[in-house]
Design an enzyme around this catalytic site. Sequence first.
Site, PDB file in Angstrom:
ATOM      1  N   ARG A 173      45.771 -14.903   9.987  1.00  0.00           N
ATOM      2  CA  ARG A 173      46.047 -15.693  11.121  1.00  0.00           C
ATOM      3  C   ARG A 173      47.418 -15.963  11.480  1.00  0.00           C
ATOM      4  O   ARG A 173      48.113 -16.868  11.713  1.00  0.00           O
ATOM      5  CB  ARG A 173      45.265 -17.026  11.012  1.00  0.00           C
ATOM      6  N   SER A 222      38.260 -23.733  14.766  1.00  0.00           N
ATOM      7  CA  SER A 222      38.475 -23.979  13.292  1.00  0.00           C
ATOM      8  C   SER A 222      39.994 -24.829  13.010  1.00  0.00           C
ATOM      9  O   SER A 222      40.989 -24.288  13.638  1.00  0.00           O
ATOM     10  CB  SER A 222      38.717 -22.665  12.493  1.00  0.00           C
ATOM     11  N   GLU A 292      45.168 -24.161  10.826  1.00  0.00           N
ATOM     12  CA  GLU A 292      44.981 -23.017  11.654  1.00  0.00           C
ATOM     13  C   GLU A 292      45.330 -23.513  13.054  1.00  0.00           C
ATOM     14  O   GLU A 292      45.955 -22.707  14.124  1.00  0.00           O
ATOM     15  CB  GLU A 292      43.680 -22.578  11.651  1.00  0.00           C
TER      16      GLU A 292
END
Length: 315
Positions: A173, A222, A292
């Site tokens: 990520r 998320s 995130e």
Amino acid sequence: MTLATTSLPAVRGSLKADAPLGPLVWFKAGGVAQWLFEPKDADDLSDFLARLDPAIPVMALGLGSNLIVRDGGVPGVVVRLGKPFARVEQVDATSLRCGGGASGILVSSTARDAGIAGLEFLRSIPGTVGGFVRMNGGAYGRETCDILLECGVVLRSGERVTMPLDALGYTYRHSILPEGAVVVSAVFRGVPGEPAAIQAEMDRIAAAREESQPLRSKTGGSTFKNPDGHKAWQLVDEAGCRGLRLGGAQVSEKHTNFLLNLGDATSADIEALGEEVRRRVKAKSGIDLEWEIQRVGVQSPSRKWEGDYLKEQKS
């Protein structure tokens, strides 16, 4: 937000001052952009950035699905890629050239129609190509780094460059794309496949998301990255945070790695709830959860941070 008096370069697209960002992000909360720029094309964006005062910050905004815009707003210029950047075209038997503003659904559907497999996972990510490339977006065992050949980028200086996969420094990520750079295109490669089988996989992914995630709520996707060897949702659940509320924000009872705006949450509520979840997980498991969701902008001037909590300032 107090607007700067700096004279901005002329544009062919749309440039708005003091533009509300809450309606443009999935949480439906947050402040304004000092300037919101929707370029007409890549040349418009490149020319604008080349003539923009280098001291003015620039941030790209996609669908706003994985983003908290703080209540004090975002200083500088927010660049939003609209319809001119939402095109997807076939390059060869297994490759697609996609605009930075194209959605994951459009990319995966175009791939299906062209008989290109391996891009089905993009169907499950509520974002745009620009965001996928910057954040190495992924789901269901696949990541952007598995399918990306190269991307077209307009740097903060206005220079247009093509960056191959190995120049992006991908990790989980994360990429090393420079701050202020805007991804305007990407070439993705899959493998030959049958459209019916590709559609079946897309349907399976869609059904799995619908069953496990609060898709019809005001959420940001998320919230925390999965630590090595752990699932973030499980750590949150084990720390007793399922259904936890703060102001108008709540930890989803359906999927504990999702935060919800129940209707009247401020971005401060949402972020403070996330920090409280992080505190409880650390106390329970000793693990530091990493955000995130991107958090951008400045806090509301009437509030301040004190430890893990957001407190009203005393007058």
